[in-house]
Design a protein around this motif. Structure first.
Motif, short mmCIF file in Angstrom:
data_model
loop_
_atom_site.label_atom_id
_atom_site.label_comp_id
_atom_site.label_asym_id
_atom_site.label_seq_id
_atom_site.Cartn_x
_atom_site.Cartn_y
_atom_site.Cartn_z
N ILE A 31 -34.15 42.61 -72.01
CA ILE A 31 -33.75 41.20 -71.98
C ILE A 31 -35.02 40.36 -72.12
CG2 ILE A 31 -32.59 39.38 -70.68
CD1 ILE A 31 -31.20 41.59 -69.07
N HIS A 53 -28.85 35.23 -77.17
CA HIS A 53 -29.09 34.67 -75.84
C HIS A 53 -27.79 34.41 -75.11
CE1 HIS A 53 -30.59 32.04 -72.66
NE2 HIS A 53 -29.62 31.22 -73.00
N VAL A 63 -26.47 37.01 -67.97
CA VAL A 63 -26.82 38.34 -68.49
C VAL A 63 -26.21 39.46 -67.66
CG1 VAL A 63 -29.00 37.49 -69.45
CG2 VAL A 63 -28.97 38.42 -67.12
N LEU A 93 -31.37 41.91 -75.79
CA LEU A 93 -30.64 40.68 -75.53
C LEU A 93 -31.65 39.54 -75.48
CD1 LEU A 93 -27.93 40.14 -72.75
CD2 LEU A 93 -29.51 38.36 -73.45
N GLY A 94 -31.55 38.62 -76.42
CA GLY A 94 -32.48 37.50 -76.41
C GLY A 94 -32.49 36.79 -77.74
N SER A 138 -36.20 39.38 -65.81
CA SER A 138 -35.24 40.41 -66.21
C SER A 138 -35.37 41.66 -65.35
CB SER A 138 -35.42 40.76 -67.69
OG SER A 138 -36.68 41.36 -67.93
#
Length: 374
Positions: free
Chosen positions: A198, A259, A263, A229-230, A285
């Motif tokens: 992340i 994004h 999360v 993830l981002g 994260s």
């Protein structure tokens, strides 16, 4: 008369996601909380918390002296009008320009150095300028918080701050109720191990090392998924280009999730949270992964190694070394699920013991009270 506290950071999103606990506590303490940041989609949520929001334009990665002087004048204008009891700053430009404006107006200032950033990490003229601006901005501050002792000692050695004005925080802390262990959806016995990174897609976060490690492990037929993830960040000097991400996806070496404000669903479905960053203050994260009882893999650098602990709740790899990262991921991927669960449980205990958000909030409130008394 109610005293006001002005907070400034480079995105309203950051306030909502990382500073909500502090904001709620300052309001409970009787302060009128004013937030200065560029307007974004999270302003309404911020206002719903009881905050007065004032939009301020911040060119986060720009190097224009004229724009920075405009920002300085804007800070001075707003702070003169507000006349707050204290000013709290996060991220580079609010820490520098907001603090300089506050010092001119004799407003007590509290700063948070959450990480050093690309400009500070790479030697050259820009680092020279940033160091001197930090020195000018931070020397009058009542308290300068750091998120690890290495960054604090670096600022002290460079004579940017005095040791006596500094304090350590366990990152931004973590809301242990919001980030709690949860059971993933049922899986088949032969489901692949999922490694989740992340982070914004920046070279300095170790994104390319993650991709190369995934490429090596796929060549070995390790039964695993590699998920990033981002968001892309074109304004950052180390940002990954959209074409480069497209090439990785076409190759099938990684999966990409855009994004997300929340999360947690992605963390629940992961088997391990990974961050091979070049340097961090205290990576959010990894805190989130630990709080949700996931084992961690991280580079052995200041910040990361404070929460990811070799053999206890995770594994460490050498910085900027895709082969070392691949070794750590291979080791993690071949552990029995019960062994990964034991590491995850250890991480949750660390988060409960050392990184509870309430610890951070208490330290901030005490620093505010002390600054106002001075």
């Amino acid at each position: 008369m109610q005293q006001s506290i002005v907070l400034s950071i480079n995105t309203a999103w950051n306030f909502v996601n990382f500073r909500a606990g502090l904001i709620r506590r300052l309001i409970e303490e009787g302060f009128d909380v004013v937030a200065l940041a560029p307007a974004d989609a999270h302003v309404d949520r911020l206002c719903d918390m009881g905050v007065r929001f004032v939009a301020i334009e911040i060119d986060r990665k720009g190097l224009s002296p004229s724009r920075d002087l405009q920002l300085l004048r804007r800070y001075r204008q707003v702070l003169r009008e507000m006349a707050p009891a204290a000013y709290l700053g996060w991220t580079i430009k609010p820490n520098i320009w907001g603090s300089i404006a506050a010092a001119w107006l004799r407003i007590p200032t509290i700063n948070n150095i959450s990480g050093l950033g690309t400009a500070f990490m790479k030697p050259g003229p820009l680092q020279w300028i940033v160091r001197r601006l930090y020195r000018l901005a931070l020397r009058p501050s009542a308290t300068v918080f750091f998120q690890n002792a290495v960054d604090r000692q670096l600022f002290v050695d460079m004579k940017i701050v005095r040791l006596a004005q500094t304090a350590l925080l366990p990152g931004s802390g973590i809301d242990l109720n919001a980030f709690a262990p949860a059971q993933p959806a049922p899986r088949v016995a032969a489901a692949p191990v999922t490694f989740l990174m992340i982070a914004r897609l920046l070279g300095d976060k170790g994104v390319r090392e993650f991709v190369e490690a995934a490429r090596q492990l796929r060549a070995e037929n390790l039964h695993a998924r590699f998920v990033i993830l981002g968001a892309l960040d074109h304004n950052n000097r180390s940002g990954v280009a959209a074409s480069e991400l497209a090439d990785w996806l076409a190759e099938g070496v990684i999966e990409h999730l855009p994004h997300q404000d929340d999360v947690r669903p992605a963390i629940v479905e992961a088997d391990c949270v990974v961050l091979p960053s070049y340097r961090e203050g205290m990576p959010r994260s990894l805190l989130e992964g630990a709080a949700m009882a996931k084992p961690l893999i991280a580079s052995d650098v200041p910040g990361c190694a404070l929460i990811a602990r070799e053999g206890e709740n995770g594994l460490l790899c050498r910085v900027k070394d895709a082969g070392s990262l691949a070794d750590a991921m291979r080791r993690m991927g071949t552990l029995a699920p019960e062994q990964r669960a034991e590491m995850g449980a250890a991480g949750r205990r660390i988060a409960e013991r050392e990184f509870d958000e309430r610890i951070v909030v208490d330290l901030y409130v005490e620093a505010v009270r002390r600054a106002i008394r001075q």
